[in-house]
Design a protein around this motif. Structure first.
Motif, short mmCIF file in Angstrom:
data_model
loop_
_atom_site.label_atom_id
_atom_site.label_comp_id
_atom_site.label_asym_id
_atom_site.label_seq_id
_atom_site.Cartn_x
_atom_site.Cartn_y
_atom_site.Cartn_z
N TYR A 12 -11.28 -11.32 2.07
CA TYR A 12 -9.96 -11.25 2.68
C TYR A 12 -8.97 -10.50 1.80
CZ TYR A 12 -11.81 -14.57 6.01
OH TYR A 12 -12.55 -15.16 6.97
N MET A 13 -9.12 -10.66 0.48
CA MET A 13 -8.25 -9.92 -0.43
C MET A 13 -8.54 -8.43 -0.36
SD MET A 13 -7.85 -12.39 -3.79
CE MET A 13 -9.56 -12.27 -4.25
N ASN A 14 -9.83 -8.08 -0.27
CA ASN A 14 -10.20 -6.67 -0.15
C ASN A 14 -9.65 -6.08 1.15
OD1 ASN A 14 -11.55 -6.62 -2.58
ND2 ASN A 14 -13.55 -7.06 -1.67
N GLY A 16 -7.04 -7.11 2.79
CA GLY A 16 -5.59 -6.99 2.61
C GLY A 16 -5.22 -5.75 1.82
N ASN A 17 -5.98 -5.46 0.77
CA ASN A 17 -5.73 -4.26 -0.03
C ASN A 17 -5.98 -2.99 0.79
OD1 ASN A 17 -5.03 -5.73 -2.29
ND2 ASN A 17 -7.09 -5.67 -3.17
N GLN A 18 -7.02 -3.00 1.60
CA GLN A 18 -7.31 -1.83 2.44
C GLN A 18 -6.21 -1.61 3.47
OE1 GLN A 18 -11.18 -2.64 4.04
NE2 GLN A 18 -12.25 -2.08 2.16
N ALA A 20 -3.04 -2.60 3.19
CA ALA A 20 -1.84 -2.15 2.47
C ALA A 20 -1.94 -0.67 2.11
CB ALA A 20 -1.64 -2.99 1.21
N ALA A 21 -3.11 -0.24 1.67
CA ALA A 21 -3.29 1.17 1.32
C ALA A 21 -3.17 2.05 2.56
CB ALA A 21 -4.65 1.38 0.66
N SER A 22 -3.69 1.59 3.68
CA SER A 22 -3.61 2.37 4.91
C SER A 22 -2.16 2.50 5.38
CB SER A 22 -4.46 1.70 5.99
OG SER A 22 -4.36 2.39 7.20
#
Length: 58
Positions: A12-14, A16-18, A20-22
């Protein structure tokens, strides 16, 4: 926090990071587009010959 909870939270953290980056990438693309538009407007508003000749006759 136990290890199983951490291991379950990592995907889920990964994600979320993806996300946010998008979102940041989309925002950057919009800012670049807006900047290009402003640059084009500024280039079109320039009058290169303005002030090149001064009439000093009375």
């Amino acid at each position: 926090m136990d290890i199983t909870a951490i291991a379950a939270a990592i995907p889920y953290m990964n994600l979320g990071n993806q996300i946010a980056a998008s979102v940041m990438k989309m925002s950057l693309n919009q800012l670049e587009t807006a900047g290009d538009g402003i640059k084009k407007m500024m280039e079109m508003s320039v009058t290169p010959n303005l002030g090149g000749n001064i009439d000093i006759s009375l």
